[in-house]
Scaffold this active site. Sequence first.
Site, short mmCIF file in Angstrom:
data_model
loop_
_atom_site.label_atom_id
_atom_site.label_comp_id
_atom_site.label_asym_id
_atom_site.label_seq_id
_atom_site.Cartn_x
_atom_site.Cartn_y
_atom_site.Cartn_z
N HIS A 188 9.07 6.92 8.01
CA HIS A 188 9.70 6.96 6.67
C HIS A 188 11.19 7.23 6.88
O HIS A 188 11.61 7.80 7.89
CB HIS A 188 9.01 8.00 5.79
CG HIS A 188 7.66 7.54 5.33
ND1 HIS A 188 7.42 7.08 4.06
CD2 HIS A 188 6.49 7.40 6.00
CE1 HIS A 188 6.15 6.69 3.96
NE2 HIS A 188 5.56 6.89 5.13
N HIS A 198 5.52 4.50 12.69
CA HIS A 198 5.49 4.37 11.23
C HIS A 198 6.47 5.42 10.69
O HIS A 198 6.10 6.58 10.50
CB HIS A 198 4.05 4.63 10.77
CG HIS A 198 3.80 4.69 9.31
ND1 HIS A 198 3.05 3.74 8.63
CD2 HIS A 198 4.17 5.59 8.37
CE1 HIS A 198 2.97 4.07 7.36
NE2 HIS A 198 3.63 5.19 7.17
N CYS A 205 4.55 9.00 0.09
CA CYS A 205 3.15 9.46 0.03
C CYS A 205 3.01 10.46 -1.11
O CYS A 205 3.80 11.38 -1.22
CB CYS A 205 2.77 10.11 1.36
SG CYS A 205 1.12 10.86 1.34
N ASN A 228 8.96 3.89 3.60
CA ASN A 228 9.11 3.52 5.02
C ASN A 228 10.46 2.86 5.20
O ASN A 228 11.07 2.38 4.26
CB ASN A 228 8.06 2.46 5.40
CG ASN A 228 6.68 3.03 5.54
OD1 ASN A 228 5.83 2.79 4.72
ND2 ASN A 228 6.47 3.78 6.59
N ARG A 253 0.83 -1.22 0.00
CA ARG A 253 0.00 0.00 0.00
C ARG A 253 0.86 1.26 0.00
O ARG A 253 1.02 1.92 -1.02
CB ARG A 253 -0.96 -0.02 1.20
CG ARG A 253 -2.09 1.00 1.13
CD ARG A 253 -1.68 2.39 1.49
NE ARG A 253 -1.18 2.49 2.86
CZ ARG A 253 -0.61 3.58 3.35
NH1 ARG A 253 -0.48 4.67 2.59
NH2 ARG A 253 -0.14 3.63 4.60
N ASP A 254 1.49 1.56 1.12
CA ASP A 254 2.32 2.77 1.20
C ASP A 254 3.43 2.68 0.14
O ASP A 254 3.81 3.67 -0.49
CB ASP A 254 2.93 2.87 2.61
CG ASP A 254 3.24 4.29 3.04
OD1 ASP A 254 3.27 5.17 2.17
OD2 ASP A 254 3.48 4.51 4.24
C1 HMG Z 1 -10.59 11.41 0.89
C2 HMG Z 1 -10.95 11.81 -0.52
C3 HMG Z 1 -11.77 10.71 -1.17
C4 HMG Z 1 -11.76 13.06 -0.43
O1 HMG Z 1 -11.88 13.62 -1.73
P1 HMG Z 1 -13.04 14.63 -2.10
O2 HMG Z 1 -12.85 15.02 -3.54
O3 HMG Z 1 -13.10 15.69 -1.07
O4 HMG Z 1 -14.29 13.64 -1.92
P2 HMG Z 1 -15.78 13.70 -2.35
O5 HMG Z 1 -16.54 13.00 -1.28
O6 HMG Z 1 -16.18 15.11 -2.73
O7 HMG Z 1 -15.82 12.80 -3.68
C5 HMG Z 1 -15.19 13.18 -4.89
C6 HMG Z 1 -15.15 11.98 -5.82
O8 HMG Z 1 -14.37 10.91 -5.24
C7 HMG Z 1 -15.18 9.74 -5.08
N1 HMG Z 1 -14.81 9.11 -3.82
C8 HMG Z 1 -14.90 9.66 -2.57
N2 HMG Z 1 -14.45 8.78 -1.69
C9 HMG Z 1 -14.08 7.67 -2.36
C10 HMG Z 1 -13.53 6.44 -1.96
N3 HMG Z 1 -13.29 6.16 -0.67
N4 HMG Z 1 -13.26 5.52 -2.90
C11 HMG Z 1 -13.51 5.78 -4.19
N5 HMG Z 1 -14.02 6.94 -4.65
C12 HMG Z 1 -14.30 7.88 -3.72
C13 HMG Z 1 -16.61 10.25 -5.07
O9 HMG Z 1 -17.50 9.24 -5.42
C14 HMG Z 1 -16.53 11.36 -6.09
O10 HMG Z 1 -16.48 10.79 -7.38
P3 HMG Z 1 -17.04 11.58 -8.68
O11 HMG Z 1 -18.48 11.87 -8.35
O12 HMG Z 1 -16.21 12.84 -8.80
O13 HMG Z 1 -16.82 10.62 -9.79
C15 HMG Z 1 -9.69 12.11 -1.36
O14 HMG Z 1 -9.05 13.21 -0.83
C16 HMG Z 1 -8.74 10.95 -1.42
O15 HMG Z 1 -9.05 9.90 -1.98
N6 HMG Z 1 -7.53 11.12 -0.90
C17 HMG Z 1 -6.56 10.02 -0.92
C18 HMG Z 1 -5.39 10.34 -0.10
C19 HMG Z 1 -4.45 9.18 -0.03
O16 HMG Z 1 -4.75 8.04 -0.37
N7 HMG Z 1 -3.24 9.50 0.43
C20 HMG Z 1 -2.22 8.52 0.62
C21 HMG Z 1 -2.48 7.64 1.81
S1 HMG Z 1 -2.17 8.43 3.38
C22 HMG Z 1 -0.52 8.12 3.67
O17 HMG Z 1 0.17 7.62 2.82
C23 HMG Z 1 0.04 8.42 5.04
C24 HMG Z 1 0.19 7.17 5.91
C25 HMG Z 1 -1.16 6.53 6.24
O18 HMG Z 1 0.97 6.17 5.26
C26 HMG Z 1 0.90 7.55 7.24
C27 HMG Z 1 2.12 8.45 7.07
O19 HMG Z 1 3.12 8.04 6.46
O20 HMG Z 1 2.03 9.57 7.53
#
Ligand code: HMG
Length: 312
Positions: free
Chosen positions: A217, A215, A248, A257, A24-25
Amino acid sequence: MSLANLSQAANAKDRVSIFEMGARDGLQNEVAVPTAAKIALIESLADAGLKRIEAGSFVSPKWVPQMADSADVLKQIQRQSGVVYSALTPNVKGFELALDAKASEVAIFGAASQSFSQRNINCSIEESIERFIPLMELAKKHNIPVRGYVSCVLGCPYEGEIAVSEVARVSEILYKMGCYEISLGDTIGVGTPQKARRMLQTVAERVPVEKLALHFHDTYGQALANILACLDLGVRVFDSSVAGLGGCPYAKGASGNLATEDLVYMLHGMGFETGIDLQKLALAGQAISTQLNRNNGSKVATALLAKQNNNN
Ligand SMILES: CC(C)(COP(=O)([O-])OP(=O)([O-])OC[C@H]1O[C@@H](n2cnc3c(N)ncnc32)[C@H](O)[C@@H]1OP(=O)([O-])[O-])[C@@H](O)C(=O)NCCC(=O)NCCSC(=O)C[C@@](C)(O)CC(=O)[O-]
């Protein structure tokens, strides 16, 4: 940490739990990884003895297209009993998709930085908490354990320094909402040992240390040193990524990581048990590195595999 404390940690003979982040990450930053390669990676990680594997994320495919096949991955992997296959879920929509794909557990992800929260999940910290409430209710109804992440615990790519009190505040909120474990993310890998230790001590005043995971990096090469500095505080869960894969998409320039192989080598050397076969793990990391046409990010795997080649 004093030498006395270090030897106490080394003699603990505790079991350490590693949450594997590679699929995933690790792969969320890599373009066009075939679904079959993700499945092969996850299966080889389970064969190597990893019991907790983050297999994908149910986020917007417009935001992170690399994870758009997470349902296929989760539906097609050959599962091993006793292995948890987890997925990130930012909202109810993500939770429902994860449930349909039979994720064993899910994770919600918040941040201690407002700017990072906004850039990563398009809402403030407070709005993210509001979004998590119905997800937590659904998870409870379906008996799905939820892990919580807090990003930017040792620094933010947009704001720089983050107050540890804020890290503790957000961690406590996620814990009190029902997350069974809080993973503290040094998203951009800027932490150093004393800072990491101070941060963990502060959070542990509000969330029991046995419910915390680290966690880290490894952008600045400090992750192992940071873990070593925190071990004697009692933390026994670490997130890491085979071959050091990843980063990320919303923290440009941050590397993966800490490599799982490097973590396992250090822990085994200190007498901790992980249940992981380091040789099999190194081969799993090399296979995905070859697939991605990148250098293996684990020093330990590189050394082990070179030694093996020299012996053949
Ligand atoms: C959170 C949202 C969805 C908000 O995004 P948004 O645009 O504010 O959401 P929305 O509710 O307005 O929806 C917009 C569109 O996204 C769709 N949608 C809405 N939700 C979903 C969903 N769950 N699955 C699939 N589709 C989804 C929804 O259906 C719609 O589709 P459209 O009508 O435009 O075709 C967006 O900002 C997003 O997907 N962000 C992803 C961020 C991400 O994955 N980042 C990387 C992971 S975090 C990380 O790596 C850190 C970590 C965990 O490892 C720890 C660390 O290292 O710190």
